[in-house]
Design an enzyme around this catalytic site. Structure first.
Site, short mmCIF file in Angstrom:
data_model
loop_
_atom_site.label_atom_id
_atom_site.label_comp_id
_atom_site.label_asym_id
_atom_site.label_seq_id
_atom_site.Cartn_x
_atom_site.Cartn_y
_atom_site.Cartn_z
N GLY B 500 37.40 13.34 45.09
CA GLY B 500 36.94 13.96 46.33
C GLY B 500 38.02 14.75 47.06
CB SER B 537 49.33 9.25 39.66
OG SER B 537 50.64 9.63 40.03
N GLY B 729 42.95 4.99 46.72
CA GLY B 729 42.29 4.86 45.42
C GLY B 729 42.54 3.56 44.68
CD GLU B 730 47.08 3.62 42.29
OE1 GLU B 730 47.55 4.07 43.36
OE2 GLU B 730 47.69 3.65 41.22
#
Lengths: 771, 771
Positions: B500, B537, B729-730
Site C-alpha cells: 500500500g 524491507s 509490516g513485520e
C-alpha cells in the site's frame, strides 16, 4: 551557490484576443555565469552522439518499433474531396471484415474538440483532400487498409477554394462558419508613409513562397494503450508534455493519468509540436478495443494532413536613400493556414521586417486565410524562412541598384538594438560577427567569378537575419543523480528530437562534475517521472535545458565535495574534480576517486536539483546568422548547382562543434530544398495534391549537396543565460533560399521571386529577359 | 521551511570484520513535526488502495506479465544431489533441440562472483538439492523444460549434512573451503553468571523453529533485455536500486546502464531484497541471445532455492526473583544459513533478548552454520519471529511457575530504555500502550474459560516484543509535480511491494496539498528516473518515504501559495488550501481553484523537492507490539483452532487504518502458519525437500483463520520523524507463534517447544504427559 529569494513576475500575454496575466515563479539556485574565456575539458569540443551506436546499429527504438502484446494497427480514411458535407458513413461491411477490431467515425458520439477552432474531431464537413473521416484498428496494417475500402461514405460535394488569394474573394466558398479569415494583424512603428515618401529610391516587389512539406523520415506515429484509467502513449513528438496536456484535455483524463514516452525520433522540424489527430485516434481505438493500438501516417497522409510550411505572398516595400540608409520597410503578407488552425502553425513573418535593419518607419500587415488544403504547421524557423527570402532578395536588389556591395549595405543598416522592444540586443555585435566570419570563410569581399564556360554562369549571393531563439523557453528543471558507483544519471523531462540534446546535456553534466562523457546517462522523454521541460521547438532546447542541467550538476557536485573533503581532510573549496578524481588543488597525488567517495556514501545517492527560469532582462536575447552561396546556373537547362555554402550563425557559446555542424548541414540542406526543388503541388482546379510521395516531392539528395562550411562565431552571450549559449537549429535554414536566389541573380541577371526556383522558372525568366 | 545547514555525520560500521567510515550528508528542508493532536482530512482515515481496481480487474502488470517482442523463456537445471562435484556438463543435445536459443553453465567462463562467499555463479560444487547447474533460454517455457532433461551432468557425489547440529561436528563434511561456520558472535551486558546465580528461580529451556518458506504468490521472476550497452530488467523485487547495483557489479556495467523496473508485486516477505541467480541468468541469457529473456521460478524452485526462514535452536536461560524481576537473560542460538550466505539473510535473533525486558545481565551467543540446504534469507521480522517464540514462551512458563499473570510479569520487567544503546526509547510508553490495548480489546484480565466441552479445551496466550522499524532507512528523496491542470505526480524511487505504499504516499501528498486522493498519482519502481530510495524491507518504507514526500509536497505547496497570493492579492501565509480550493482563511468565497492557479502558471509546472535524512537522535526509535490469542485444542486429535487474535502494534501515527489492518491480518496469518502448519520438510537422510509445493507445504487457508482484531495504539511518535509514523509490516507476525503456543499450554497444560505445533506433536505431548 546562493538561493535567490522567491519573486513573482507577471507578464501580459494575448490569447484569443484576451489579456491574461501569466504568473511565473522563479525559485532556483542561480550559479555564476561562465566567463567568456573559461577553459573547458568537454564543452566546446566535438563530442559524437551518445546514442550514435544505438542508432546506427538499428537498436534505437522509434515509436513504430513499439510492439506490445495484443497490439493492433490503425489506418485512417481520408476525404477524397477538398470540401464536402458528410451525409452518412456506413462501416458495417468494414466491421464485418475478419481481423477488424474497431472503427471510429462521426457515427460515434465522441464529444472531442480538436484544433483551435474547437470543432469536433470528426466534423460534419471535410475541408481538404486528406481530411480525416474514420479510423480503423485491425490485426495488421494490411487488414486496416482493406477495411478502409469497405467503409461507404456519402458526401455532398461543396464548392472549394485552395488558392489563398481566391479565398479572400467575397464570393469564395466559406470554409468555416466565420468565413475564411483566420486573423488579420497590422503593426506600425514610426511613420511608414513619411519614410516611404522621403526615400531617394523605392522598391516594391512581390514574392511568393510555397507549401513545403516537413517530410521527417519517421512519419507521425502513436502507439497508445488505454489501461483502466491510465493512458500510455508512445509518440513521435517534439513535446511530450504538450501531447500529454492536449490528449488529457481531449479525452477527459487528468494530466497525471496520461503517460507520454518518446525515446528516439526520426525528425520533426516543427510538424510534431502538437498532438495530431492520429494521437487521439490511437487513444480512442485503444479505449474501444482494450488493446494497444499503433497508428502511423503513411507518406501520403504525412503530406496531406501532417502539416506544411504555410505558403505566403509577400509584397515588400523598401524606401532607401542614396547613401544606403533605409527610410521605410513595409510588407503586406498573405498567408494560408490551410483548412484548420492547429495551434502549431505560429508563423512570424512580419518579425524579420521589424527587427533586422535599423529603420524608424516600419509597417507590416498580415492576413491569414483558410483554404481547402492541408493544415499548415510550424516548419523550422516558421515565418522567418519565408520572410528572409522576401526581405533579403529585396535588399539584394537595392544593393545592386545603388551599386553598394550587399554586405556593405547590410552594415550601413546595422542595428545593435531590438527596435521593437526598444532595448539593446543581448549580443549587440552578434550579426556583425556573422558578417565578419562570412567574409573570412567565404572570401566575400574578394569573391571573383571564374571565366564563363559554355552555358554555365557563376554567381555569389548573401543573406542575413536575426531570430528569436535566444534565452530558450523556461522554466525547465533537471535532476542529477550520482550513483554509488560514481556513474551519473541526468533526469529531465525534455526530449531529444534527433538534434543531439542527450549529448549536449551529458557534456554539461560531465564537465561540471569533472568526469568523462561515458559516465553520464541522460534520462529523458518520459512525462511520468520527468520534471517539466518545454516542447523542443524554436531552437529552444539547448538554451533552456543546459542552464538547468548545469545548476543541478553544480548542486550535486557541491554535495560530493562536502563528502570528499571529509575523506581528504580539507575544506570543499580547496578541492578540484578532474577525470573522476578529487584532490586538493596542486596536490593530485592526495586525491581520491569519485567512485570511492560515492561508495563510502552508500546507500546515500547524491541528488542534485537544478532549475532555469528566465529572469527579466534589460536586453533582447536574439540569435543571428549570415550565409553566402556560390552557384553555377546552366542558362540552357536552367539547372542550378549550388557549389558551396558558408553559414555563420551566432548562437553564443558553441557547446559541441560536431552537433553544431550537423545542424548547419541539415539546415542548409532543407534551405536548399526550399530554394530549388521542394513544393507541394496542389492542382487548384481539382483541389488534389499531385505529389504526396517522396518520388515526386523533391527533397535534396546527397547528389544535390554543395560543400557546406560552418564558419563558427562562437562568442558566448553572457546576457543569455549562465552558460552563454543560445539556440542554433533553425538559423542555418533561414537565409539559404535568399542567398541562393541572390547568387542566381548574380549569375544570370534575372530576379526569381517565386519559390522554388525551378529549372522551368529559370528558363522562362531567361526567355522573358532575352525576349 | 528553513534550509538546514549542511552537516556531515560519520558512523562506524562493521563489515567483514573491518571498521569503515560511512559518510552521510543530510542536505534538505526539514518541515516542522506534525503535532500529536493535528487534525487531518485524509491522513488517519481508511483509504482503499489506489491501485486496487487495476489489481482486481487483472490489469496490473506483474513481472511475468511482461511480454517483449522476441521474448524467450528460461528454465533452470537444479542439482539432484545435496552435495556433489560437477565433473562435466554436456549441453549439446539440449542445444540441438528446436527452439532452444542459449544455455549457460560452468562451461561458459563467466567470471561472475555471487553471494557473499564471492563464489562463481556456477561453482565447481553444488551444495544443496536445487542448487543451480545450468539455465536455458528457449521459445517457450515448455521447450526450456524439455531442454533441461537433455543436459547431461556428471557428478561426483560427496558426503553431505543438512542438520545444523551435525554440521558442527568435527568430522562433518566441509561445505565451504573455510568449513561450516558462517559466523559466531557473543555479547554480554552486565554479568550474566552473577545474575543467573543470584536468581530465585532459573529456567533453562531449548526451543526449535523450522525453515519456513516465504511462498509469495508471485514467485521470483525477471524479464531482462540487454540492448547494446544497456540492460533493462523487470524484476519482482523489494529493492530496485539493490538489484541495479548488484547486477551492475556482477555483469560489469555501470549502475546507470542497468535500468530496473517494478510496478506491481505479488509479495516478497523478505525473499526479494536481493538480486537472485535468476536475475543474472536472465541478463546473461539476454546478452547471449540478443533477445529479452524471462526467467521465473516455479514453486519447486521457489521452495528449494528462493530463500527460507533460517531454522533455529535456541537454548534460553532466564533467572528471575520471586517478585518477578528478571536477574539474567541468556540465549545460545544455533542457526543455519543453508548452503550460502546471500547478503539477504540478516537474522537478528539475539536482539530481542537484549532489548525487550529490563535486565542488567544479558548474554547472547549466536553460531551460524552452513548446511546442505537451500540458502536462508530474511523472512518478515527475521530473527525476531524466531526469538519471540523462545523468549515469550519461556516468560509464560515463568509466569505460571511464579503464579503471576503473564501480562503482569511483563509489566514488572518493563523498560523505557534501549539498554543496549543506553538511551530512552523514542516512545517510552509504546509497549505499555500495546498492553493496555490488548487488555481492553481482548479482555485479557477478564478472560475466562468456558465450560469444558468433550475433548476440546480453551486457552489464552500472550506475547510481546519490540522491533527495529522505527525511523526508517533514509536517505530518501521525493519530487512532487503539480501539473498545469492541477493534477499531481509524486515521483520517488521506492517500490510498492503490495503493502500500500502508493496509497500512503498519495495520502500524504494530497493531505499536504489540500486536494483529493484521486488527484495524485505516485510514480515509483523505476531506477532510471526515480531518485534513490532504500529497499522496502524491515517495515522501513513508510517511515522512510513519508517524511520525504511530505517535505516535497510542502515545497510544492509553498510555490503554489506564492502564485495564488498574487491572484487573490494577499500574502501566502494568509492562505488555506482545502478540497482543491485556495482561499484566505475565513473567506472561502474569495477563493480560486487550485487548477486555476496552475493553469495561469502554465507552462510553468510546479516542482517540489523533498528529502529525508535521519539526523542523530538521543532516543532509540523502535516499534512494539503485543498480541493475544484464544485457542481451542482438541485433546483427542491434537487439532488447534485459533478462535481470535488481537494484535496491538505501536507503529506511531497510523496513516491509513485500512492498510494497517491489512498488515495486521497478513502478519497474523503468516504467524499462524509459522505456529501451526508451515515447515519445509527436509529428509536429513537423503537431503531432499519432501514438500516443495503448495499441496504439501501448508500455508493457512481462509478456513484456518481466526477473527483478527487490530487494536490500534495510534500514538504519534514525535521523536521518530516529522510525520510521527513508524513501520508496521513485520510487527503483527512476531508474537503470533508464542501467543498461540502459550494459549495451547493454557488449554492443555503441556509446553510445546518445537515449531510448528502440529497435531502430531500435541498428541505425542499429551500422551507423554498422561503417560
Amino acid at each position: 551557490m546562493a538561493i535567490e529569494p522567491l519573486t513573482v513576475e507577471t507578464e501580459e500575454k494575448k490569447k484569443d484576443g484576451e489579456k491574461k496575466t501569466v504568473l511565473t515563479i522563479p525559485r532556483h539556485n542561480v550559479p555564476p555565469v561562465w566567463a567568456a574565456d573559461k577553459q573547458f575539458n568537454l564543452v566546446g569540443k566535438p563530442q559524437p552522439r551518445v546514442e550514435g551506436v544505438e542508432k546506427v546499429t538499428g537498436q534505437a527504438q522509434y515509436t513504430t518499433d513499439v510492439r506490445r502484446t495484443g497490439q493492433l494497427y490503425g489506418a485512417v480514411l481520408r476525404s477524397p474531396h477538398p470540401h464536402a458535407k458528410v451525409i452518412s458513413i456506413d462501416t458495417s461491411k468494414a466491421e464485418a471484415l475478419n481481423g477488424v477490431h474497431a472503427i471510429i467515425s462521426r457515427n460515434d458520439a465522441f464529444d472531442i474538440k480538436w484544433y483551435q477552432e474547437k470543432l469536433p474531431l470528426f466534423d460534419e464537413k471535410v475541408r481538404f483532400v486528406g481530411d480525416e473521416v474514420a479510423a480503423v484498428a485491425a490485426e495488421s496494417e494490411e487488414i486496416a487498409e482493406d477495411a478502409l475500402r469497405l467503409i461507404a461514405v456519402e458526401y455532398e460535394v461543396l464548392p472549394f477554394v485552395t488558392d489563398m488569394t481566391e479565398a479572400l474573394a467575397e464570393d469564395a466558398p466559406a470554409i468555416h462558419a466565420d468565413g475564411n479569415t483566420v486573423e488579420e494583424e497590422s503593426n506600425e512603428r514610426g511613420d511608414f508613409a513619411a519614410g516611404w515618401n522621403s526615400a531617394d529610391h523605392q522598391l516594391t516587389r512581390t514574392y511568393t513562397t510555397q507549401a513545403a512539406i516537413h517530410n521527417p523520415l519517421e512519419p507521425h506515429a502513436t502507439t497508445a494503450h488505454w489501461q483502466g484509467d491510465e493512458l500510455l502513449i508512445y509518440e513521435s513528438t517534439q513535446g511530450i508534455f504538450t501531447v500529454r496536456s492536449e490528449i488529457a484535455e481531449a479525452v477527459g483524463l487528468p494530466q497525471n493519468q496520461v503517460h507520454v514516452i518518446k525515446q528516439h525520433m526520426g525528425g520533426g522540424f516543427g510538424a510534431k509540436q502538437i498532438a495530431w489527430k492520429q494521437t487521439v485516434f490511437a487513444a480512442l481505438l485503444s479505449k474501444k478495443t482494450g488493446r494497444p493500438v499503433q497508428v502511423a501516417l503513411d507518406r501520403e497522409g504525412e503530406t496531406l494532413a501532417g502539416g506544411n510550411r504555410n505558403p505566403t505572398r509577400q509584397t515588400v516595400r523598401l524606401g532607401i536613400n542614396q547613401d544606403g540608409t533605409l527610410t521605410a520597410i513595409g510588407v503586406e503578407v498573405l498567408v494560408t493556414a490551410g483548412a484548420y488552425s492547429t495551434a502549431g502553425e505560429a508563423s512570424n513573418i512580419s518579425g524579420l521586417f521589424e527587427h533586422l535593419y535599423k529603420c524608424e518607419n516600419v509597417k507590416t500587415t498580415t492576413m491569414r486565410v483558410y483554404t481547402n488544403a492541408g493544415p499548415a504547421v510550424a516548419f523550422r524557423a516558421p515565418g522567418y524562412a519565408e520572410a528572409c527570402f522576401a526581405l533579403e532578395c529585396a535588399m539584394d536588389e537595392l544593393a545592386h541598384e545603388l551599386g553598394i556591395d550587399p554586405l556593405e549595405l547590410r552594415e550601413i543598416n546595422y542595428t545593435k538594438r531590438d527596435q521593437k522592444q526598444d532595448k539593446p540586443w543581448s549580443a549587440p555585435d552578434g550579426l556583425r560577427h556573422c558578417y565578419e566570419r562570412i567574409d573570412e570563410a567565404f572570401g566575400w569581399r574578394s569573391r571573383k567569378k571564374p571565366a564563363v564556360h559554355g552555358s554555365k554562369r557563376r554567381g555569389f549571393g548573401l543573406a542575413a537575419h536575426e531570430w528569436q531563439a535566444g534565452s530558450g523557453q523556461p522554466p525547465a528543471y533537471a535532476w542529477v543523480k550520482i550513483n554509488t558507483d560514481g556513474s551519473v544519471d541526468v533526469v529531465t523531462g525534455t526530449q531529444d528530437i534527433g538534434t543531439g540534446s542527450r549529448t549536449i546535456l551529458a557534456q554539461l553534466a560531465a564537465e561540471t562534475l569533472g568526469i568523462g562523457m561515458n559516465n553520464v546517462r541522460v534520462q529523458l522523454g518520459d512525462t511520468a517521472m520527468g520534471p517539466h521541460a518545454p516542447t523542443s521547438s524554436g531552437s529552444y532546447t539547448t538554451p533552456t535545458m543546459a542552464p538547468a542541467v548545469r545548476a543541478a550538476a553544480i548542486d550535486a557536485r557541491d554535495q560530493l565535495l562536502e563528502a570528499a573533503a571529509m575523506l581528504i581532510e580539507t575544506e570543499p573549496e580547496n578541492l578540484v574534480i578532474k577525470d573522476g578524481k578529487i584532490y586538493e588543488a596542486g596536490d593530485e597525488a592526495s586525491g581520491v576517486k569519485l567512485s570511492e567517495v560515492t561508495g563510502r556514501l552508500a546507500p546515500h545517492m547524491i541528488q542534485g536539483h537544478g532549475a532555469y527560469h528566465a529572469l527579466p532582462s534589460d536586453t533582447s536575447i536574439r540569435t543571428f546568422s549570415a550565409q553566402s552561396a556560390e552557384v553555377e546556373v546552366d542558362t540552357l537547362t536552367g539547372e542550378v548547382t549550388v557549389l558551396r555554402v558558408v553559414s555563420a550563425p551566432d548562437c553564443g557559446r558553441i557547446l559541441n562543434p560536431l552537433a553544431a555542424e550537423s545542424q548547419v548541414i541539415g539546415g542548409v540542406t532543407q534551405g536548399l530544398g526550399f530554394a530549388l526543388t521542394e513544393a507541394r503541388i496542389l492542382d487548384h482546379r481539382i483541389g488534389i495534391v499531385l505529389n504526396a510521395d517522396l518520388e515526386e516531392y523533391k527533397v535534396p539528395t546527397v547528389a544535390d549537396m554543395p560543400t557546406i562550411t560552418h564558419a563558427e562565431v562562437n562568442v558566448p552571450d553572457l546576457n543569455a543565460n549562465t552558460t552563454g549559449t543560445k539556440g542554433l537549429g533553425e538559423l542555418p535554414l533561414i537565409p539559404t533560399a535568399p542567398a541562393i536566389a541572390n547568387a542566381i541573380y548574380d549569375a544570370i541577371g534575372v530576379r526569381l521571386t517565386d519559390l522554388p526556383i525551378t529549372r522551368q522558372r529559370i528558363v522562362e525568366a531567361l526567355e522573358e529577359k532575352n525576349g
